[in-house]
Scaffold this motif. Structure first.
Motif, PDB file in Angstrom:
ATOM      1  N   TRP A 123     -39.208 -40.203 -24.637  1.00 20.16           N
ATOM      2  CA  TRP A 123     -40.537 -40.762 -24.531  1.00 20.16           C
ATOM      3  C   TRP A 123     -41.620 -39.783 -23.836  1.00 20.16           C
ATOM      4  CZ3 TRP A 123     -41.828 -43.915 -28.293  1.00 20.16           C
ATOM      5  CH2 TRP A 123     -41.046 -44.605 -28.998  1.00 20.16           C
ATOM      6  N   PHE A 124     -41.216 -39.166 -22.651  1.00 14.45           N
ATOM      7  CA  PHE A 124     -42.039 -38.399 -22.236  1.00 14.45           C
ATOM      8  C   PHE A 124     -42.478 -37.133 -22.853  1.00 14.45           C
ATOM      9  CE2 PHE A 124     -42.468 -34.962 -19.402  1.00 14.45           C
ATOM     10  CZ  PHE A 124     -43.629 -35.209 -18.423  1.00 14.45           C
ATOM     11  N   VAL A 125     -41.491 -36.786 -23.380  1.00 15.27           N
ATOM     12  CA  VAL A 125     -41.853 -35.482 -24.535  1.00 15.27           C
ATOM     13  C   VAL A 125     -42.748 -35.760 -25.379  1.00 15.27           C
ATOM     14  CG1 VAL A 125     -40.801 -33.574 -25.924  1.00 15.27           C
ATOM     15  CG2 VAL A 125     -39.563 -34.324 -23.669  1.00 15.27           C
ATOM     16  N   ARG A 168     -35.719 -42.224 -21.670  1.00 14.47           N
ATOM     17  CA  ARG A 168     -37.118 -41.929 -20.988  1.00 14.47           C
ATOM     18  C   ARG A 168     -37.551 -40.435 -21.154  1.00 14.47           C
ATOM     19  NH1 ARG A 168     -36.601 -44.879 -15.089  1.00 14.47           N
ATOM     20  NH2 ARG A 168     -36.185 -46.984 -15.883  1.00 14.47           N
ATOM     21  N   SER A 169     -36.608 -39.533 -21.084  1.00 16.30           N
ATOM     22  CA  SER A 169     -37.215 -38.332 -21.440  1.00 16.30           C
ATOM     23  C   SER A 169     -37.555 -38.020 -22.715  1.00 16.30           C
ATOM     24  CB  SER A 169     -35.902 -37.054 -20.934  1.00 16.30           C
ATOM     25  OG  SER A 169     -35.198 -37.370 -21.992  1.00 16.30           O
ATOM     26  N   MET A 220     -31.882 -40.617 -20.890  1.00 17.59           N
ATOM     27  CA  MET A 220     -32.164 -39.885 -22.314  1.00 17.59           C
ATOM     28  C   MET A 220     -33.126 -40.350 -23.034  1.00 17.59           C
ATOM     29  SD  MET A 220     -30.981 -37.664 -24.590  1.00 17.59           S
ATOM     30  CE  MET A 220     -31.067 -37.240 -25.846  1.00 17.59           C
TER      31      MET A 220
END
Length: 87
Positions: free
Chosen positions: A6-8, A3-4, A1
């Motif tokens: 921070w990616f967004v 990581r996604s 959760m």
């Protein structure tokens, strides 16, 4: 959760930075500079019109307060007789 998330966030920041850079580069082109100058010209004309309207309004107010007619000739407010005996 995490990581996604921070990616967004990183993707959003990248898109925002690219958009800002494109707009900055576009504003430095001939068309962009022309648009900025025409906008500045419109602003100057609006300011000039507002100042002229304010001057006219203030002049009218002062003329009314001082008892002057629009052409700047003072009105006679005393009842003096003319040389031929008329008032």
């Amino acid at each position: 959760m995490a990581r996604s998330l921070w990616f967004v966030a990183g993707a959003g920041a990248g898109v925002y930075a690219m958009t800002r850079a494109r707009r900055a580069a576009e504003s430095l082109t001939a068309d962009g500079l022309r648009d900025r100058l025409s906008g500045l010209g419109v602003g100057v004309r609006l300011f000039r019109d507002e100042v002229a309207a304010g001057q006219a309004e203030k002049e009218t107010e002062l003329r009314e307060r001082l008892g002057l007619v629009p052409h700047g000739i003072p009105e006679l407010t005393t009842n003096r007789e003319t040389p031929d005996g008329h008032q």
